[in-house]
Design a protein around this motif. Sequence first.
Motif, mmCIF file in Angstrom:
data_model
loop_
_atom_site.group_PDB
_atom_site.id
_atom_site.type_symbol
_atom_site.label_atom_id
_atom_site.label_comp_id
_atom_site.label_asym_id
_atom_site.label_seq_id
_atom_site.Cartn_x
_atom_site.Cartn_y
_atom_site.Cartn_z
ATOM 1 N N TYR A 36 -4.479 -3.789 -0.262
ATOM 2 C CA TYR A 36 -5.705 -3.517 0.506
ATOM 3 C C TYR A 36 -6.529 -4.782 0.708
ATOM 4 O O TYR A 36 -7.076 -5.012 1.796
ATOM 5 N N VAL B 264 0.834 -1.204 0.000
ATOM 6 C CA VAL B 264 0.000 0.000 0.000
ATOM 7 C C VAL B 264 0.870 1.256 0.000
ATOM 8 O O VAL B 264 0.637 2.194 -0.774
ATOM 9 N N LEU C 2 -1.625 -1.743 -5.095
ATOM 10 C CA LEU C 2 -2.543 -1.181 -4.097
ATOM 11 C C LEU C 2 -3.733 -2.098 -3.845
ATOM 12 O O LEU C 2 -4.105 -2.351 -2.685
#
Length: 166
Positions: free
Chosen positions: A138, A113, A134
């Motif tokens: 997540y 992240v 990302l």
Amino acid sequence: MTDQPTPGNDGAPKGQQPPSYQPPPHRQSDAPDYGQPPWPYGTPPAAPGQSYGAPDYGQPPYGQRGSPYNAYGQPVYYPLPPEPKGLSIASLCCGITVYLGFGVFILPQLAAVFLGHLALRREPAGRGMAIAGLVLGYVGIAITVLVIGLLVALGMTAASYGGYRV
């Protein structure tokens, strides 16, 4: 036998003598005129050194050194060096390692992240890899939170029943 020079000979063998025929000298008046015909339409066009009214932009003629154009009149484009994508690749790799068994430790998710957000700001060429890192990071954080939550709930349920009885 070989030919020996004779009194009327200049010493060269017969095959090496210059030809006896000499063409007549060329006269200028006999030459056909291959120049441009006269201009039949009123005012003649501009001479080779003159322009037709187009502004001169100060560019050298095509194909010369220092010219921004190649021999065909096209602009010369030099290839650009590849843009760096190190942060994007690192974010994607950290996102993948979450699912290879290293997601138990929360570090790969956080690194994916963090590096993904840095890559989006600094490396526009690696945007796709940064977004993939990302998303993987997540989702890895969400799965880790769910697994830890389930383990805590199971532990509390087991403790409320007084432990294990055999």
